[in-house]
Motif scaffolding. Structure first.
Motif, PDB file in Angstrom:
ATOM      1  N   TYR A  43      -8.518   2.958  -6.333  1.00  0.00           N
ATOM      2  CA  TYR A  43      -7.567   3.622  -5.427  1.00  0.00           C
ATOM      3  C   TYR A  43      -7.594   5.112  -5.768  1.00  0.00           C
ATOM      4  O   TYR A  43      -7.043   5.524  -6.782  1.00  0.00           O
ATOM      5  N   ASN A  92      -1.361  -1.119  -1.474  1.00  0.00           N
ATOM      6  CA  ASN A  92      -1.519   0.287  -1.783  1.00  0.00           C
ATOM      7  C   ASN A  92      -0.408   1.096  -1.139  1.00  0.00           C
ATOM      8  O   ASN A  92       0.328   0.604  -0.295  1.00  0.00           O
ATOM      9  N   GLY A 147      -1.978   1.848  -6.306  1.00  0.00           N
ATOM     10  CA  GLY A 147      -2.514   0.560  -5.905  1.00  0.00           C
ATOM     11  C   GLY A 147      -2.062  -0.569  -6.791  1.00  0.00           C
ATOM     12  O   GLY A 147      -1.399  -0.390  -7.808  1.00  0.00           O
ATOM     13  N   TYR A 151       2.261  -0.372  -6.232  1.00  0.00           N
ATOM     14  CA  TYR A 151       2.152   0.410  -5.009  1.00  0.00           C
ATOM     15  C   TYR A 151       3.501   0.745  -4.381  1.00  0.00           C
ATOM     16  O   TYR A 151       3.614   1.677  -3.606  1.00  0.00           O
TER      17      TYR A 151
END
Length: 173
Positions: A43, A92, A147, A151
């Motif tokens: 991420y 995310n 992520g 998140y």
């Protein structure tokens, strides 16, 4: 020899007669530094475009402050932020914060500009009007990708497991 002594005495008198109010201090508090337990975990931020800057990155290091590129924003005007990112799954979130009052943090009301969770694409374009109460001068913006299990954390200063944060210098006028 007399000239050197005279110059030295004049400098000593000048230096010791000045107070801190005789100088303009330009000390700016930097935003909090984040720690990422497991790195970016896939991420990460790939591109940030706004205010006259374009910055392409690859997610390493996990928290970086880009001070040499200054974005210019004007109070009351609309800005477009183009953000590109890499996401490995739908757990995310992407956050954008501005320090509008220049106090060195992103925790004040209206400093969290954009939050998006469970993003399924790799780019976003955000339009935002710079608030009229924004304080003129240099400040900071933070773009953050989080992520996996963290998140949904919204605190811009809380350490997390996976993700990346990029801080940018902005000039508000």
């Amino acid at each position: 020899m007399k000239t050197i002594i005279s110059i030295s005495l004049a400098l000593i008198i000048i230096l010791f007669s000045c107070t801190k109010d005789d100088f303009k201090w330009r000390v700016r508090k930097r935003p909090c530094v984040l720690n990422f337990t497991y790195g970016n975990g896939g991420y990460f931020i790939q591109k940030v475009e706004f205010g006259g800057i374009t910055n392409s990155t690859e997610g390493n290091p996990y928290h970086e402050y880009f001070r040499k590129k200054t974005a210019k924003v004007k109070r009351g005007e609309s800005i477009i932020l183009n953000i590109g990112y890499s996401l490995v799954d739908q757990n995310n979130s992407i956050f954008i914060y501005f320090d509008w009052n220049r106090d060195g943090d992103f925790s004040d009301q209206e400093e969290s500009v954009w939050v998006s969770t469970n993003v399924q694409n790799n780019a976003s374009s955000i339009s935002y009007v710079v608030p009229s109460f924004a304080k003129e001068g240099f400040s900071s913006m933070r773009v953050m990708v989080r992520g996996y299990s963290n998140y949904n954390i919204t605190d811009p200063c809380e350490d997390i497991q996976n993700g990346e944060a990029e801080d940018y210098q902005i000039k508000i006028y």
